[in-house]
Write an enzyme that holds these catalytic residues in place. Sequence first.
Site, PDB file in Angstrom:
ATOM      1  N   THR A  76       0.802  -1.099   0.105  1.00 21.87           N
ATOM      2  CA  THR A  76      -0.278   0.009   0.052  1.00 21.87           C
ATOM      3  C   THR A  76       0.997   1.238  -0.050  1.00 21.87           C
ATOM      4  OG1 THR A  76      -1.699   1.280   1.060  1.00 21.87           O
ATOM      5  CG2 THR A  76      -0.401   0.280   2.713  1.00 21.87           C
ATOM      6  N   GLU A 112      -5.212  -2.556   4.342  1.00 23.44           N
ATOM      7  CA  GLU A 112      -4.720  -3.256   5.330  1.00 23.44           C
ATOM      8  C   GLU A 112      -5.577  -4.309   5.635  1.00 23.44           C
ATOM      9  OE1 GLU A 112      -4.334  -0.721   4.933  1.00 23.44           O
ATOM     10  OE2 GLU A 112      -3.000   0.558   5.886  1.00 23.44           O
ATOM     11  N   LYS A 150      -7.369  21.642  10.777  1.00 26.52           N
ATOM     12  CA  LYS A 150      -7.258  22.682  12.194  1.00 26.52           C
ATOM     13  C   LYS A 150      -6.742  24.000  12.196  1.00 26.52           C
ATOM     14  CE  LYS A 150      -6.074  20.897  16.098  1.00 26.52           C
ATOM     15  NZ  LYS A 150      -6.010  19.532  17.357  1.00 26.52           N
ATOM     16  N   TRP A 203     -11.233  21.078  14.234  1.00 26.47           N
ATOM     17  CA  TRP A 203     -11.521  20.533  13.411  1.00 26.47           C
ATOM     18  C   TRP A 203     -12.489  20.792  12.397  1.00 26.47           C
ATOM     19  CZ3 TRP A 203     -10.201  15.151  15.383  1.00 26.47           C
ATOM     20  CH2 TRP A 203      -9.062  14.603  16.048  1.00 26.47           C
TER      21      TRP A 203
END
Lengths: 539, 539
Positions: free
Chosen positions: A181, A326, A434, A439
């Site tokens: 990956t 994954e 941010k 956020w």
Amino acid sequence: MMNTPLLIGALLERAEQFFPKKEVVSRTLSGIHRLTYREIGKRTRRLASALEKLGVQRGDRVGTFAWNHHRHLEAYFAAPGMGAVLHTVNIRLSPEHISYIVNHAEDKVLLIDEDLLPLIERVKDELTNVEAFIIMTDQEELPATTLSPVFSYEDLLEMGNENYSFVTDLDENDPAIMCYTSATTGNPKGVIYSHRGLVLHSFALGLSDTMAISEKDIAMAIVPMFHVNAWGLPFAATWFGTTQVMPGPQFTPKLLLDLIEQEKVTFSAGVPTVWLGVLQVLEQQKYDLSSLRALICGGSAAPKGMIKTFEKKYNIPFLHAYGMTETTPMVTVSRLKSYQVDLDEENILEIRSKQGLLVPGVEMKVISGEGEVAWDGKEMGELCLRGNWIADEYYKDARTSEAFIDGWLHTGDVATIDEEGVIKLVDRTKDLIKSGGEWISSVDIENALMAHEAVFEASVVAVPHEKWQERPIACVVLKDTYRAKVTKEELLEFLRPQFAKWWLPDDIVFMKEIPKTSVGKFLKRALRDQLQNHLLGKL
Amino acid sequence: MMNTPLLIGALLERAEQFFPKKEVVSRTLSGIHRLTYREIGKRTRRLASALEKLGVQRGDRVGTFAWNHHRHLEAYFAAPGMGAVLHTVNIRLSPEHISYIVNHAEDKVLLIDEDLLPLIERVKDELTNVEAFIIMTDQEELPATTLSPVFSYEDLLEMGNENYSFVTDLDENDPAIMCYTSATTGNPKGVIYSHRGLVLHSFALGLSDTMAISEKDIAMAIVPMFHVNAWGLPFAATWFGTTQVMPGPQFTPKLLLDLIEQEKVTFSAGVPTVWLGVLQVLEQQKYDLSSLRALICGGSAAPKGMIKTFEKKYNIPFLHAYGMTETTPMVTVSRLKSYQVDLDEENILEIRSKQGLLVPGVEMKVISGEGEVAWDGKEMGELCLRGNWIADEYYKDARTSEAFIDGWLHTGDVATIDEEGVIKLVDRTKDLIKSGGEWISSVDIENALMAHEAVFEASVVAVPHEKWQERPIACVVLKDTYRAKVTKEELLEFLRPQFAKWWLPDDIVFMKEIPKTSVGKFLKRALRDQLQNHLLGKL
């Protein structure tokens, strides 16, 4: 109770036994091939025995560098079937990364598509372990190549034994497949899939409440076989005796639509960019797509507008799913619960555009600094996963310790969970913006922009800002018909009612194309680099 | 790749997490109860912690003596969830067999339905290991009983902890459930189900191509929870968040139909005798059964006529399945392959009335004296099975060596396999009729008889014959409306065109009822005993 190991070879054996007449429809450079599972089975056994004759032993890595077609499918079963490990090399990687991963995995042989030969020839001098190059060509004569030693795939099959027995004395936890990956920085990271993980994942793909892969399906994996096992579809589809359609090299949206129509495909899976391309063709040309029972979209978030268009305009159920290299990859699928089907259209679309419900067999938690987040659809945290088809390390890689902590995979994906347990990805941890200590989800703004009729693609990135540390900038590609006809003010006006004022991008930058990774995801790093001085001196 | 143990507790945890509002509809002596999975989860945890306080430890056996209802469901998860083993005692066994298996399994506690108390009271003095009797009653006061010490189920829950954590440090191969199966002679034989086997079996039940159990279903297991885990449905249905309807004590066909209509049941499973009873009521009374997507019939062979009646007359898909106590039980399900759906009605019915295709995750072979039989639909042999939900022994029982040979379960069922890999059971090895050196399938003749409009039930057995060693005799129960209106000659005439002459029964004996085993199968041994002199002196 018996404990018989869960092994990949048994999946193909079931197709040979019970579905010998069912077909794999495979497109290669020379056209469409139709092979039955009986033939696929014999050819796979020939391949395994030929690889053995070439010196491949248990645990050795067998690399493939190939599109989706029947020979690649045969390799999917031959390598694990003989106890070796199939390593699917991503053909879209840079030359440096290709040679890195082929060497890092120590691929002993490499099976290469004819049209991809130049990509391997370019790196051949860097390859340290490959002892044989096998060219997957339809031609009798091998193409001219600087690789050596080279073998013709079909010639090798001729010398193989069609009655080769898959090994059964493996441990189900032994590696069967590996796939690398891409990392944000540095070399790609290797993920190993065990026989156990892949078989359990195949069970999960057949469940009614997930993908419901069935013998009745005619399934076309558009997602490449060099990318997370084509989402596991080749294994599940073979096991269940599903007819498979493999679109082969260099396909176009039009070719995909032709295949769906001609082969009466019932089920297909691909990333959003593929489906965007398909939608563009559909806007210009009529197709009979009535055979489709579901399209699966994963890899990155499907824009709400796309889901709506497929479902409302074209009447094709469009399922949003989530996973990563994954995770083999299936983690969530977005389906309505039985008591949600009578909600109004807007609410349903809202649910369906989230990543969905965790599938049976996997565990999750979403953690922020203060522990697990509330299931309120608002609190953001990092999604962590555990289960039998979740990796527990990067292959021989020090970065293992960054992602695998206390028995959980820390995905790097930022998510919320709502009251129903439905996951919504709001960002990558590294892509979250941010601003002034708060956020902002780049993904939310992107999705809102992509719901605008003029917008083809949108990517929102954090750009350094003197006062707010970071502020969002939106990069937008307009549809051809809207080019130069829509202003940034119009788009901001469109966003305004949907977000708090401080979420609105500081600027909208029109582009011809958004740079993408080798697997078709937005390459935000490149955008951030390009725009890093964009707000210089702004207050 | 991670290897996280496959454990039963996780199935209920998924329902608690993602389907807390979905319901279990449970009928007990006092009427219908509706509990959410959130409530079931808390009550199950309370039960587990209460059992722990009573002294139940890991590996201990927790017996149940109960119908299908929510408390039984809670025990299904509480015992394995705490690392103990649930032992579901068949309430229809003889007193001798009940005390034998409770002692043989060394049940430490016994959970008993109120209305079944007399059956345990009768054997209480024989029980050697039971330290506590828990009465599953709806009443505040415990009923009068000679059992001691006794506890009220609901009182125990009160003292339990609703936040009890299921143990997670078990080996997935550890036993979770056990169930005894009746033997032809001698005591019942114990079968142990591992966590691994049950979880994998649950995956298999959710597959599109088998039972397709889904969150959307409203599933009613009529098959008793004391009989092979109610075919695994409680586990799969809970895992997938399926609404469950549990018909409780002493149900009638009419009550089942009421429940299907009122609760909008989509899926139900039972043995042929249950469905025969349901059909009889349907012939007299109208029900809205449009919610049903499938009925599953297993346990013994479904007569063709029954399949046809459900599908053609009532428009309810009726799936034939096969398994046994030793196989958790799902082994085959009879569904058409995609290319068979256009066959004519008779051919389809022929396929659908066979036991069907092996489900993913199990291996089979059919062996006769000369090795594996040909896949020609004719050659008969004994069906042998292998896989993760197939038992590998009888619990502490010397008869293990008779059935488990070289890693395979020898089922004692005689089968043919056709070209499509579809299994058809033709008999039990011990019920096959050997006439003049040739084999006659009692099941084939039974099915043919049961396709006659006048026949309610038919059982064909081998009876000693001086010249031919054995000859078939048919025992027939006529439908009420046909009693004394049909002669044996008419039935023989009906059979004649369907069989070789030497297959025809030497006699047809009309009966009021065919004796059955505790699980509703024909008790052929009793018929053989009864008829053993029937052909004495015949030539």
